[in-house]
Design an enzyme around this catalytic site. Structure first.
Site, PDB file in Angstrom:
ATOM      1  N   THR A 232      -7.606   5.048 -11.833  1.00 48.68           N
ATOM      2  CA  THR A 232      -7.180   6.098 -12.375  1.00 48.68           C
ATOM      3  C   THR A 232      -5.843   6.033 -13.579  1.00 48.68           C
TER       4      THR A 232
ATOM      5  N   LYS B  45       1.442   4.873 -11.114  1.00 49.44           N
ATOM      6  CA  LYS B  45       0.741   3.754 -10.612  1.00 49.44           C
ATOM      7  C   LYS B  45       0.596   2.740 -12.331  1.00 49.44           C
TER       8      LYS B  45
ATOM      9  N   GLY C 242      -9.847  17.881 -15.250  1.00 47.18           N
ATOM     10  CA  GLY C 242      -9.375  16.328 -14.995  1.00 47.18           C
ATOM     11  C   GLY C 242     -10.087  15.276 -14.494  1.00 47.18           C
TER      12      GLY C 242
ATOM     13  N   ASN D  94      -9.369  16.377  -0.381  1.00 46.72           N
ATOM     14  CA  ASN D  94      -9.400  16.465  -2.035  1.00 46.72           C
ATOM     15  C   ASN D  94     -10.668  16.106  -2.391  1.00 46.72           C
ATOM     16  N   ASN D  95     -10.705  14.776  -1.269  1.00 42.31           N
ATOM     17  CA  ASN D  95     -11.822  13.232  -1.743  1.00 42.31           C
ATOM     18  C   ASN D  95     -13.018  13.761  -1.338  1.00 42.31           C
ATOM     19  N   LEU D  96     -14.322  13.614  -1.942  1.00 42.97           N
ATOM     20  CA  LEU D  96     -15.724  14.207  -1.275  1.00 42.97           C
ATOM     21  C   LEU D  96     -15.972  13.818  -0.576  1.00 42.97           C
TER      22      LEU D  96
ATOM     23  N   PHE E 117       0.909  -1.651   0.353  1.00 42.54           N
ATOM     24  CA  PHE E 117       0.165   0.106   0.074  1.00 42.54           C
ATOM     25  C   PHE E 117       0.530   1.244  -0.003  1.00 42.54           C
TER      26      PHE E 117
ATOM     27  N   TYR F  88      -8.619  -0.172  -7.186  1.00 44.15           N
ATOM     28  CA  TYR F  88      -9.632   0.371  -6.643  1.00 44.15           C
ATOM     29  C   TYR F  88     -10.859   1.739  -7.291  1.00 44.15           C
TER      30      TYR F  88
ATOM     31  N   TYR G 176       0.575  11.416 -10.485  1.00 49.98           N
ATOM     32  CA  TYR G 176       0.320  10.315 -10.353  1.00 49.98           C
ATOM     33  C   TYR G 176      -0.021   8.580 -10.327  1.00 49.98           C
TER      34      TYR G 176
ATOM     35  N   SER H 257      -5.358   1.729  -9.340  1.00 48.38           N
ATOM     36  CA  SER H 257      -6.064   2.503  -9.013  1.00 48.38           C
ATOM     37  C   SER H 257      -6.482   1.988 -10.400  1.00 48.38           C
TER      38      SER H 257
ATOM     39  N   ARG I  40     -13.900  21.068 -11.741  1.00 49.00           N
ATOM     40  CA  ARG I  40     -12.348  20.542 -11.738  1.00 49.00           C
ATOM     41  C   ARG I  40     -11.598  19.512 -12.979  1.00 49.00           C
TER      42      ARG I  40
HETATM   43  P1  NAD Z   1      -2.519   6.407   2.817  1.00 48.82           P
HETATM   44  O1  NAD Z   1      -2.000   7.300   2.302  1.00 48.82           O
HETATM   45  O2  NAD Z   1      -3.859   6.411   3.648  1.00 48.82           O
HETATM   46  O3  NAD Z   1      -0.945   5.386   3.644  1.00 48.82           O
HETATM   47  C1  NAD Z   1      -0.145   5.341   2.473  1.00 48.82           C
HETATM   48  C2  NAD Z   1       0.616   4.853   3.366  1.00 48.82           C
HETATM   49  O4  NAD Z   1       2.118   4.295   3.398  1.00 48.82           O
HETATM   50  C3  NAD Z   1       0.150   5.695   4.862  1.00 48.82           C
HETATM   51  O5  NAD Z   1       0.631   5.503   5.838  1.00 48.82           O
HETATM   52  C4  NAD Z   1       2.567   6.364   4.215  1.00 48.82           C
HETATM   53  O6  NAD Z   1       2.944   6.956   5.626  1.00 48.82           O
HETATM   54  C5  NAD Z   1       3.544   4.934   3.979  1.00 48.82           C
HETATM   55  N1  NAD Z   1       4.113   5.850   3.630  1.00 48.82           N
HETATM   56  C6  NAD Z   1       4.102   6.774   1.624  1.00 48.82           C
HETATM   57  N2  NAD Z   1       5.060   6.525   1.581  1.00 48.82           N
HETATM   58  C7  NAD Z   1       6.000   5.555   1.990  1.00 48.82           C
HETATM   59  C8  NAD Z   1       7.232   5.165   1.986  1.00 48.82           C
HETATM   60  N3  NAD Z   1       8.274   5.261   0.952  1.00 48.82           N
HETATM   61  N4  NAD Z   1       7.898   3.988   3.224  1.00 48.82           N
HETATM   62  C9  NAD Z   1       7.672   3.598   3.447  1.00 48.82           C
HETATM   63  N5  NAD Z   1       5.709   4.265   3.742  1.00 48.82           N
HETATM   64  C10 NAD Z   1       5.430   5.109   2.878  1.00 48.82           C
HETATM   65  O7  NAD Z   1      -3.244   6.091   1.794  1.00 48.82           O
HETATM   66  P2  NAD Z   1      -4.257   5.145   1.583  1.00 48.82           P
HETATM   67  O8  NAD Z   1      -5.489   5.608   1.337  1.00 48.82           O
HETATM   68  O9  NAD Z   1      -4.606   4.096   2.491  1.00 48.82           O
HETATM   69  O10 NAD Z   1      -4.033   4.197   0.294  1.00 48.82           O
HETATM   70  C11 NAD Z   1      -3.334   3.057  -0.083  1.00 48.82           C
HETATM   71  C12 NAD Z   1      -2.906   2.898  -1.345  1.00 48.82           C
HETATM   72  O11 NAD Z   1      -3.491   2.503  -2.131  1.00 48.82           O
HETATM   73  C13 NAD Z   1      -1.634   3.796  -2.184  1.00 48.82           C
HETATM   74  O12 NAD Z   1      -0.484   3.335  -2.805  1.00 48.82           O
HETATM   75  C14 NAD Z   1      -2.889   4.765  -3.143  1.00 48.82           C
HETATM   76  O13 NAD Z   1      -2.199   4.910  -4.010  1.00 48.82           O
HETATM   77  C15 NAD Z   1      -3.599   3.369  -2.686  1.00 48.82           C
HETATM   78  N6  NAD Z   1      -5.043   4.011  -3.596  1.00 48.82           N
HETATM   79  C16 NAD Z   1      -6.028   4.176  -2.432  1.00 48.82           C
HETATM   80  C17 NAD Z   1      -6.834   5.485  -2.685  1.00 48.82           C
HETATM   81  C18 NAD Z   1      -7.748   5.974  -1.947  1.00 48.82           C
HETATM   82  O14 NAD Z   1      -8.871   6.440  -3.003  1.00 48.82           O
HETATM   83  N7  NAD Z   1      -7.628   6.263  -0.740  1.00 48.82           N
HETATM   84  C19 NAD Z   1      -7.461   5.182  -4.322  1.00 48.82           C
HETATM   85  C20 NAD Z   1      -6.826   3.696  -5.437  1.00 48.82           C
HETATM   86  C21 NAD Z   1      -5.532   3.578  -4.424  1.00 48.82           C
HETATM   87  C1  WQD Z   2     -15.376  12.396  -6.187  1.00 50.54           C
HETATM   88  C2  WQD Z   2     -17.054  13.160  -7.116  1.00 50.54           C
HETATM   89  C3  WQD Z   2     -15.441  15.216  -8.285  1.00 50.54           C
HETATM   90  C4  WQD Z   2     -14.172  17.224  -4.244  1.00 50.54           C
HETATM   91  C5  WQD Z   2      -9.590  10.792  -6.667  1.00 50.54           C
HETATM   92  C6  WQD Z   2      -8.721   9.916  -7.041  1.00 50.54           C
HETATM   93  C7  WQD Z   2      -8.174   8.464  -7.425  1.00 50.54           C
HETATM   94  C8  WQD Z   2      -8.478   8.037  -6.109  1.00 50.54           C
HETATM   95  C9  WQD Z   2      -9.473   8.076  -5.673  1.00 50.54           C
HETATM   96  C10 WQD Z   2      -6.265   7.194  -5.815  1.00 50.54           C
HETATM   97  C11 WQD Z   2     -15.976  14.022  -8.778  1.00 50.54           C
HETATM   98  C12 WQD Z   2     -16.624  14.913  -7.153  1.00 50.54           C
HETATM   99  C13 WQD Z   2     -14.956  15.836  -4.987  1.00 50.54           C
HETATM  100  C14 WQD Z   2     -15.132  17.873  -3.647  1.00 50.54           C
HETATM  101  C15 WQD Z   2     -16.365  17.548  -5.577  1.00 50.54           C
HETATM  102  N1  WQD Z   2      -7.419   7.925  -5.549  1.00 50.54           N
HETATM  103  N2  WQD Z   2     -16.023  16.603  -5.966  1.00 50.54           N
HETATM  104  N3  WQD Z   2     -16.759  18.674  -4.645  1.00 50.54           N
HETATM  105  O1  WQD Z   2     -11.316  11.956  -8.749  1.00 50.54           O
HETATM  106  O2  WQD Z   2     -13.383   9.803  -8.393  1.00 50.54           O
HETATM  107  O3  WQD Z   2     -10.658   9.984  -7.354  1.00 50.54           O
HETATM  108  O4  WQD Z   2      -9.661   9.812  -5.372  1.00 50.54           O
HETATM  109  O5  WQD Z   2      -5.962   6.261  -6.485  1.00 50.54           O
HETATM  110  O6  WQD Z   2      -7.483   8.805  -8.373  1.00 50.54           O
HETATM  111  O7  WQD Z   2      -8.607  10.952  -9.091  1.00 50.54           O
HETATM  112  O8  WQD Z   2     -12.541  11.461  -6.136  1.00 50.54           O
HETATM  113  O9  WQD Z   2     -13.694  11.739  -4.005  1.00 50.54           O
HETATM  114  O10 WQD Z   2     -11.982  13.500  -5.432  1.00 50.54           O
HETATM  115  O11 WQD Z   2     -14.452  12.542  -5.877  1.00 50.54           O
HETATM  116  O12 WQD Z   2     -17.558  17.192  -6.237  1.00 50.54           O
HETATM  117  O13 WQD Z   2     -14.749  18.533  -2.980  1.00 50.54           O
HETATM  118  O14 WQD Z   2     -16.662  14.008  -6.260  1.00 50.54           O
HETATM  119  O15 WQD Z   2     -15.804  16.193  -8.448  1.00 50.54           O
HETATM  120  O16 WQD Z   2     -16.940  14.036  -9.613  1.00 50.54           O
HETATM  121  P1  WQD Z   2     -12.645  11.347  -8.248  1.00 50.54           P
HETATM  122  P2  WQD Z   2     -12.415  12.146  -5.811  1.00 50.54           P
END
Ligand code: NAD
Ligand code: WQD
Length: 348
Positions: A128, A154, A305, A205-207, A82, A184, A150, A126, A303
């Protein structure tokens, strides 16, 4: 024998939930995390929820010696990876930091794994990574084409892992790499205990974290990014998935890597989503209904992208990992809210 799983990034949002699920499923858990985006408190809470202990190492995955020492000390059978950086906007400002943490970090990890002859890996990819598509429901065989650093980090990691697996076949290596790339969709929610959850730094950043911080009064108003998309109500549609369902997909992936499907090695991608999308306005309406709280919002410009609509075809994960999401949007919101109410300042 009890299998030991190394969880990189195990103190983070998804990682901490994975630790609970792994411990509850009878695995031993070793965590490596540099705590750059998390707190030790999450590990303590995982231990409190499960009544089991975690072997924790504060280290950076780019530190080859530190990782090598962990593999020497612990009898690791599989790695769930992760650790990494995940903010799209930040990745545009600091691309090298993202490539260094995510791509180089993974390179060091697989190098150390290879030296230790540990070749089972579950990787956090992801949605993405997908390129734009005419169809809003994404299948694993759709073309890739990430549009920010980002996402590209991935995609590069996916390429690297596919190459690694392919090289095994050429070398006819005995211990072949067995790799699951889990893509995911939009993980939200929290553990039902309310003790662990998402703890974003600063303004989310996320909704979902944004909505819940508006509802509790920490933020004033949500901006809905665009209401002129070609969707049923004009706002963006995403596939939100409960984080506990998501981590259960990892447990199933570990089992699959040990089973018939991966007998001869391989590197396969699986979407983890529910297969259904909700719009931003539907999220707000459901949030208000489930929590009884008003969500103050305004319509704002799109927004950059953002896609109009994106949801998973999760049939492959059902077929090959025997996994499907079980929790509904109401569950996701109720658990997010419990975590928010019980931990208004997150882990601090
Ligand atoms: P998070 O930031 O809460 O967890 C990531 C963890 O990795 C953190 O605890 C951070 O301290 C640790 N970390 C970062 N860089 C490191 C490094 N170089 N060495 C050791 N530890 C390190 O994020 P999350 O939401 O739990 O996401 C976990 C994984 O899932 C990530 O790879 C993220 O890209 C992927 N992901 C997340 C989402 C999402 O929306 N949350 C969606 C798709 C994919
Ligand atoms: C969801 C919807 C926004 C915030 C992102 C990353 C993706 C993945 C998950 C890691 C969209 C809208 C959002 C706000 C809004 N992360 N929105 N007001 O963009 O689908 O995905 O997080 O891999 O890589 O890009 O998720 O939660 O940012 O947005 O209207 O303040 O909510 O436009 O339609 P997104 P999000």
């Amino acid at each position: 024998m009890v299998n030991t799983i190394l969880v990189t990034g195990g103190a983070g949002y998804i990682g901490s939930h994975a630790c609970v699920e792994l411990l509850d499923s009878g695995y031993r858990v070793v965590v490596v995390d540099n705590l750059s985006n998390s707190k030790m408190e999450s590990i303590k809470r995982v231990q409190a929820i499960t009544g089991k202990s975690i072997s924790f190492y504060q280290a950076d995955i780019r530190d080859k010696q530190a990782l090598t020492d962990i593999f020497t000390k612990e009898a690791i059978s599989t790695v769930i990876h992760f650790a990494g950086l995940k903010a799209v906007g930040e990745s545009c400002e600091q691309p090298l930091n993202y490539y260094h943490n995510n791509v180089y970090g993974t390179l060091v990890l697989v190098d150390v794994m290879s030296n230790a002859n540990v070749k089972r890996l579950v990787f956090s990819s992801s949605a993405t990574v997908y390129g734009e598509s005419k169809q809003a429901q994404y299948s694993e065989n759709f073309p890739l084409g990430a549009i920010n650093p980002y996402g590209r980090s991935k995609a590069m990691i996916e390429d690297m892992l596919r190459d690694l697996s392919a090289a095994d076949n050429i070398a006819k290596a005995k211990a072949s790499w067995k790799i699951a790339l889990l893509r995911y969709f939009n993980p939200i929610g929290a553990h039902e205990s309310g003790k662990i959850g998402e703890d974003p730094n600063g303004i989310p950043n996320n909704l979902m974290p944004y909505v819940s911080q508006v509802a509790i009064g920490k933020l004033e108003q949500l901006s809905v990014f665009g209401n002129d998309y070609p969707t049923r109500d004009g706002t963006g549609i995403r596939d939100y998935i409960h984080v506990v369902d998501l981590v259960k997909g990892h447990i199933q992936a570990i089992a699959a890597l040990e089973g018939e499907k991966f007998k001869w090695g391989g590197c396969n991608a699986y979407n983890l989503g529910t297969g259904r999308g909700y719009s931003v306005l539907e999220i707000i309406e459901t949030f208000e209904r489930v929590t009884g709280k008003k969500v103050n919002y305004k319509i704002a410009p799109r927004r950059a992208g953002d896609l109009a609509e994106c949801f998973a075809n999760a049939d492959l994960a059902f077929k090959e990992l025997n996994w499907k999401a079980e929790k509904n949007l109401e569950n996701m919101i109720a658990d997010t809210w419990l975590w928010q109410v019980e931990n208004p300042q997150g882990y601090t």
